[in-house]
Every structure is written in C-alpha cells, then in structure tokens.
Scaffold this active site. Structure first.
Site, PDB file in Angstrom:
ATOM      1  N   ARG A   1     -27.938 -13.528  -2.840  1.00  0.00           N
ATOM      2  CA  ARG A   1     -28.295 -12.394  -1.973  1.00  0.00           C
ATOM      3  C   ARG A   1     -28.762 -12.822  -0.593  1.00  0.00           C
ATOM      4  O   ARG A   1     -28.836 -11.997   0.317  1.00  0.00           O
ATOM      5  CB  ARG A   1     -29.320 -11.493  -2.673  1.00  0.00           C
ATOM      6  CG  ARG A   1     -28.706 -10.714  -3.838  1.00  0.00           C
ATOM      7  CD  ARG A   1     -29.715  -9.796  -4.489  1.00  0.00           C
ATOM      8  NE  ARG A   1     -30.832 -10.506  -5.051  1.00  0.00           N
ATOM      9  CZ  ARG A   1     -30.857 -11.053  -6.268  1.00  0.00           C
ATOM     10  NH1 ARG A   1     -29.807 -10.943  -7.052  1.00  0.00           N
ATOM     11  NH2 ARG A   1     -31.922 -11.681  -6.707  1.00  0.00           N
TER      12      ARG A   1
ATOM     13  N   GLU B   1     -39.841 -20.352 -14.541  1.00  0.00           N
ATOM     14  CA  GLU B   1     -40.863 -19.935 -15.511  1.00  0.00           C
ATOM     15  C   GLU B   1     -40.732 -20.788 -16.784  1.00  0.00           C
ATOM     16  O   GLU B   1     -41.704 -21.285 -17.319  1.00  0.00           O
ATOM     17  CB  GLU B   1     -40.638 -18.456 -15.826  1.00  0.00           C
ATOM     18  CG  GLU B   1     -41.830 -17.768 -16.411  1.00  0.00           C
ATOM     19  CD  GLU B   1     -41.553 -16.284 -16.603  1.00  0.00           C
ATOM     20  OE1 GLU B   1     -40.544 -15.782 -16.074  1.00  0.00           O
ATOM     21  OE2 GLU B   1     -42.357 -15.652 -17.310  1.00  0.00           O
TER      22      GLU B   1
END
Ligand code: AMP
Length: 170
Positions: free
Chosen positions: A58, A95
């Site tokens: 993006r 994560e």
C-alpha cells in the site's frame, strides 16, 4: 479538505481485534488523492530528495505519485522472492516470528537523499527495517512520511532521531 472522511475503518480485519484503516475510498476520489499528494509535497518543501522508498504494497500508491512530483526515483521495498535482481535484505520482528524486506542492490546510490513512505505507521517495525535497508545501501534518510499514524501504538519510539510526519493522526 478533510482527508479523514476518505479513510474507512474496517473492524476485525484481517483478524479479530484489528481496526483496519482502509485507504481505498481515498484512492477512489481523484481530488482527495491529488490533495494528499499536495500535502505530501508540502512536507518536503525546500528539501532535495533523490529517491522515494516505499513499502509493499500500500506504500506504492502514494510513493510513486510523490516521487513523480518531486522528480525523484521510486524504489519498491518488497517481501522475499518478489524482486528479480540482486537484493539487500533486512529481517524484522512481527508479533509472532520474523519477516524480511528487500530492495535491489542498485536502487540507492551512496549519499542519496531518501524519503521513506508508507500508508500506515503502526508499531514502527516495518519502517525501522526500511530505514536499516536504506542506510545499508548508503542512503541518507531525510524523513519518513505516512498517510496515517496510529499514534497509540507508539511507532515513533522505534524511529527515534528521524524526522517523522503523517497527514492524519489517530
Ligand atoms: P508496523 O510495522 O506495525 O508499523 O505496521 C505497518 C504496516 O502494516 C504498514 O505497511 C501498514 O500497511 C500495515 N498496517 C498495520 N496496522 C494497520 C492498520 N490498522 N490498518 C491498515 N494497515 C495497517
């Protein structure tokens, strides 16, 4: 023009608990997109930029538009296995586990003034890896410009000492 109204909040995407900031309504509107590009141009006014480096995927939308406006080259940062030529690689933490980002070895010349761009600054891990890639290539990070900063995730903490800007803050 208030660009915030062109950002769509999508709850629980791509997984439960994530409030995804969808920039496609902004891209659908050519006037709002032009306004965002104008604001990005304003952020680097008076500075000389040789390369705009943007993250898959993006970051590419506005990264290429900004590079064109500034008369700078555009450099895509991609996930492993996507770039066809030889690459510089940088691992970074997610994560759970690690991932890697790459740029072409001939994309940045030593001493190039570099503007880093992505759509969203979240925890800052991605941007930190891109800063390392640019510096590995000998480039100078002039600043990092994001469309959105999720300030509550404190991404700036990973980018201390760098000039960080965003058009919209949450
Ligand atoms: P981070 O490394 O945590 O700063 O994450 C930044 C990257 O993840 C950017 O490339 C964004 O496109 C994407 N990202 C992270 N959180 C969000 C969110 N809430 N909405 C949209 N994109 C996000």
């Amino acid at each position: 023009m208030d660009l915030t109204k062109y950002i769509r909040d999508v709850k629980d995407f791509p997984k439960k608990g994530i409030d995804f900031k969808d920039i496609t309504p902004l891209l659908l509107d050519s006037s709002a997109t032009a306004e965002a590009v104008k604001q990005f141009e304003f952020l680097v006014e008076g500075k000389s930029i040789d390369k705009v480096v943007a993250m898959e995927a993006r970051g590419f939308f506005f990264g290429t538009l900004i590079a064109q406006k500034l008369g700078a080259g555009f450099v895509p940062v991609r996930k492993p296995g996507k770039l066809p030529f030889s690459t510089l690689n940088q691992q970074y933490s997610l994560e759970y586990g690690t991932d890697e980002l790459q740029i072409h070895t001939d994309a940045i010349n030593p001493g190039d003034n570099v503007l880093i761009h992505d759509d969203v600054l979240a925890t800052g891990g991605t941007a930190e890896a891109v800063v390392k890639l640019v510096e590995l290539a000998g480039g100078k990070v002039v600043q990092l410009d994001f469309l959105l900063d999720l300030t509550f995730l404190n991404g700036k903490d990973k980018l201390k000492g760098y000039n960080i800007n965003s058009l919209i803050k949450y």
